[in-house]
Design a protein around this motif. Structure first.
Motif, mmCIF file in Angstrom:
data_model
loop_
_atom_site.group_PDB
_atom_site.id
_atom_site.type_symbol
_atom_site.label_atom_id
_atom_site.label_comp_id
_atom_site.label_asym_id
_atom_site.label_seq_id
_atom_site.Cartn_x
_atom_site.Cartn_y
_atom_site.Cartn_z
ATOM 1 N N VAL B 4 0.866 -1.248 0.123
ATOM 2 C CA VAL B 4 0.146 0.069 0.094
ATOM 3 C C VAL B 4 0.847 1.150 -0.086
ATOM 4 C CG1 VAL B 4 -1.530 1.316 1.313
ATOM 5 C CG2 VAL B 4 -1.757 -1.258 1.200
ATOM 6 N N SER B 5 0.574 2.047 -1.058
ATOM 7 C CA SER B 5 1.597 3.336 -0.986
ATOM 8 C C SER B 5 0.662 4.617 -0.687
ATOM 9 C CB SER B 5 1.994 3.139 -2.566
ATOM 10 O OG SER B 5 2.841 4.420 -2.723
ATOM 11 N N GLN B 6 1.249 5.425 0.067
ATOM 12 C CA GLN B 6 0.662 6.683 0.461
ATOM 13 C C GLN B 6 1.672 7.613 0.121
ATOM 14 O OE1 GLN B 6 -0.902 4.857 4.877
ATOM 15 N NE2 GLN B 6 -1.755 6.865 4.309
ATOM 16 N N SER B 7 0.993 8.843 -0.303
ATOM 17 C CA SER B 7 1.732 10.183 -0.646
ATOM 18 C C SER B 7 1.020 11.412 -0.133
ATOM 19 C CB SER B 7 2.234 10.069 -2.088
ATOM 20 O OG SER B 7 0.965 10.066 -2.708
ATOM 21 N N PRO B 8 1.397 12.147 0.095
ATOM 22 C CA PRO B 8 3.157 12.402 0.523
ATOM 23 C C PRO B 8 3.405 11.718 1.648
ATOM 24 C CG PRO B 8 1.955 14.540 1.099
ATOM 25 C CD PRO B 8 0.974 13.720 0.391
ATOM 26 N N SER B 9 4.548 11.393 1.839
ATOM 27 C CA SER B 9 4.994 11.032 3.426
ATOM 28 C C SER B 9 4.951 11.944 4.487
ATOM 29 C CB SER B 9 6.131 10.232 3.406
ATOM 30 O OG SER B 9 7.298 11.034 3.113
ATOM 31 N N ASN B 10 5.044 13.062 4.294
ATOM 32 C CA ASN B 10 5.154 14.033 5.261
ATOM 33 C C ASN B 10 4.360 15.340 4.310
ATOM 34 O OD1 ASN B 10 6.561 13.707 7.821
ATOM 35 N ND2 ASN B 10 7.887 12.761 6.238
ATOM 36 N N LYS B 11 3.712 16.018 5.288
ATOM 37 C CA LYS B 11 2.957 17.360 4.688
ATOM 38 C C LYS B 11 2.893 18.308 5.887
ATOM 39 C CE LYS B 11 0.546 19.586 1.760
ATOM 40 N NZ LYS B 11 0.851 20.341 0.534
ATOM 41 N N VAL B 12 3.528 19.580 5.606
ATOM 42 C CA VAL B 12 3.170 20.692 6.473
ATOM 43 C C VAL B 12 2.263 21.594 5.879
ATOM 44 C CG1 VAL B 12 4.465 22.421 7.933
ATOM 45 C CG2 VAL B 12 5.389 20.300 7.540
ATOM 46 N N THR B 13 1.435 22.064 6.532
ATOM 47 C CA THR B 13 0.400 22.800 5.883
ATOM 48 C C THR B 13 0.038 24.088 6.868
ATOM 49 O OG1 THR B 13 -1.620 23.290 4.699
ATOM 50 C CG2 THR B 13 -1.890 21.627 6.416
ATOM 51 N N GLU B 14 -0.482 25.257 6.512
ATOM 52 C CA GLU B 14 -0.946 26.377 7.283
ATOM 53 C C GLU B 14 -2.377 26.019 7.658
ATOM 54 O OE1 GLU B 14 2.152 29.901 5.439
ATOM 55 O OE2 GLU B 14 -0.046 30.099 5.239
ATOM 56 N N LYS B 15 -2.744 26.489 9.031
ATOM 57 C CA LYS B 15 -3.906 26.239 9.300
ATOM 58 C C LYS B 15 -4.819 27.090 8.285
ATOM 59 C CE LYS B 15 -6.591 27.915 13.350
ATOM 60 N NZ LYS B 15 -6.732 28.740 14.410
ATOM 61 N N GLY B 16 -6.143 26.538 7.991
ATOM 62 C CA GLY B 16 -6.979 27.019 7.313
ATOM 63 C C GLY B 16 -6.834 26.526 5.822
ATOM 64 N N LYS B 17 -5.767 25.974 5.388
ATOM 65 C CA LYS B 17 -5.657 25.461 4.173
ATOM 66 C C LYS B 17 -6.195 23.970 3.855
ATOM 67 C CE LYS B 17 -2.568 28.533 2.538
ATOM 68 N NZ LYS B 17 -2.770 29.549 1.287
ATOM 69 N N THR B 108 0.892 9.121 6.106
ATOM 70 C CA THR B 108 1.095 10.634 5.846
ATOM 71 C C THR B 108 1.197 11.171 7.191
ATOM 72 O OG1 THR B 108 0.203 10.727 3.434
ATOM 73 C CG2 THR B 108 0.554 12.604 4.875
ATOM 74 N N ARG B 109 2.253 11.856 7.656
ATOM 75 C CA ARG B 109 2.314 12.552 8.688
ATOM 76 C C ARG B 109 1.920 14.171 8.219
ATOM 77 N NH1 ARG B 109 4.520 11.935 13.438
ATOM 78 N NH2 ARG B 109 5.455 10.043 12.974
ATOM 79 N N LEU B 110 0.726 14.384 8.978
ATOM 80 C CA LEU B 110 0.320 16.125 8.649
ATOM 81 C C LEU B 110 0.594 16.620 9.701
ATOM 82 C CD1 LEU B 110 -1.377 17.770 6.982
ATOM 83 C CD2 LEU B 110 -3.342 16.950 8.269
ATOM 84 N N THR B 111 1.314 17.997 9.626
ATOM 85 C CA THR B 111 1.616 18.924 10.521
ATOM 86 C C THR B 111 0.885 20.487 10.211
ATOM 87 O OG1 THR B 111 3.741 17.785 11.026
ATOM 88 C CG2 THR B 111 3.324 20.006 12.238
ATOM 89 N N VAL B 112 -0.108 20.689 10.931
ATOM 90 C CA VAL B 112 -0.701 21.927 10.818
ATOM 91 C C VAL B 112 -0.076 23.010 11.537
ATOM 92 C CG1 VAL B 112 -3.051 23.164 10.531
ATOM 93 C CG2 VAL B 112 -2.721 20.671 10.088
ATOM 94 N N VAL B 113 0.256 24.062 10.886
ATOM 95 C CA VAL B 113 1.068 24.940 11.727
ATOM 96 C C VAL B 113 0.357 26.501 11.713
ATOM 97 C CG1 VAL B 113 3.555 24.003 11.569
ATOM 98 C CG2 VAL B 113 2.549 25.611 9.815
#
Lengths: 115, 113
Positions: B4-17, B108-113
């Motif tokens: 099973v393939s997931q993308s992206p492996s990491n994602k940093v996004t701004e709050k509200g996006k 996918t590691r999601l970080t919301v900043v």
């Protein structure tokens, strides 16, 4: 509905010692049972599963688990652990009647093997 | 594919996006699941697909979360107007119905900043 309780959040042991990670479940219907392992910074890997037949199931790396229907338990054991067994272990169930059913996970047990 | 393939492996996004997370299951696996793993919450079920339909979406935490699956294969989980509490690892799993075995992606590691 099903639920899973892993009785220990953290289990520290010394290398070559035996270990038991406890898992109890609750369900009004028959279930399949699983143990998954998650090594640091990695995804979940299936360790072993009980679907039917012999209540004692084994993995290729020396772990075993026994399904006990009367006690609604599926404890994971290994007679002698290695440093490389350090990981988080998750017990999970899914209802047999619902072939597409979701996995319900316990909160996880962090196994820490020390030299 | 082999797994099973997931993308992206990491994602940093701004709050509200808005963000889109992709899952490519094992070929031939008809069932697909999304889970969320966060500190203190363990592994939470989000949604289940059988083919292209979603018989169980009971775990989606709010209407900001949606998912679709096309061609009985790739699935996309969309989070709109991201919030900091959405920060987590999002895991996808696929399964060949009746087999009992679920195969998970690396997440996918999601970080919301």
């Amino acid at each position: 509905a099903q639920s899973v309780t892993q009785l220990d959040s953290q289990v520290p042991v010394f290398e070559e010692a035996p270990v038991e990670l406890r898992c109890n479940y609750s369900s009004s219907v028959s279930v399949y049972l699983f143990w998954y392992v998650q090594y640091p910074n990695q995804g979940l890997q299936l360790l072993l599963k009980y679907l039917s037949g012999s209540t004692l199931v084994e993995s290729i790396n020396g772990f075993e688990a026994e399904f006990n229907k009367s006690q609604t338990s599926f404890h994971l054991r290994k007679p002698s652990v290695h440093i490389s067994d350090t990981a988080e272990y998750f017990c999970a169930v899914t209802a047999i009647y619902n072939q597409g059913g979701k996995l319900i996970f316990g909160q996880g047990t962090e196994l820490s093997v020390k030299p | 594919g082999a797994g099973v393939s997931q993308s992206p492996s990491n994602k940093v996004t701004e709050k509200g996006k808005d963000v889109e997370l992709r899952c490519d299951p094992i070929s031939g696996h008809t069932a697909l699941y999304w889970y969320r793993q966060s500190l203190g919450q363990g592994l939470e079920f989000l949604i289940y697909f059988q083919g292209n339909s979603a018989p169980d979406k009971s775990g989606l935490p709010s209407d900001r979360f949606s998912a679709e699956r096309t061609g009985g294969s790739v699935s996309t989980l969309t989070i709109q107007r991201t919030q900091q509490e959405d920060s987590a690892v999002y895991l996808c799993a696929s399964r060949e119905t009746g087999d009992g075995g679920y195969t998970f992606g690396s997440g996918t590691r999601l970080t919301v900043v």
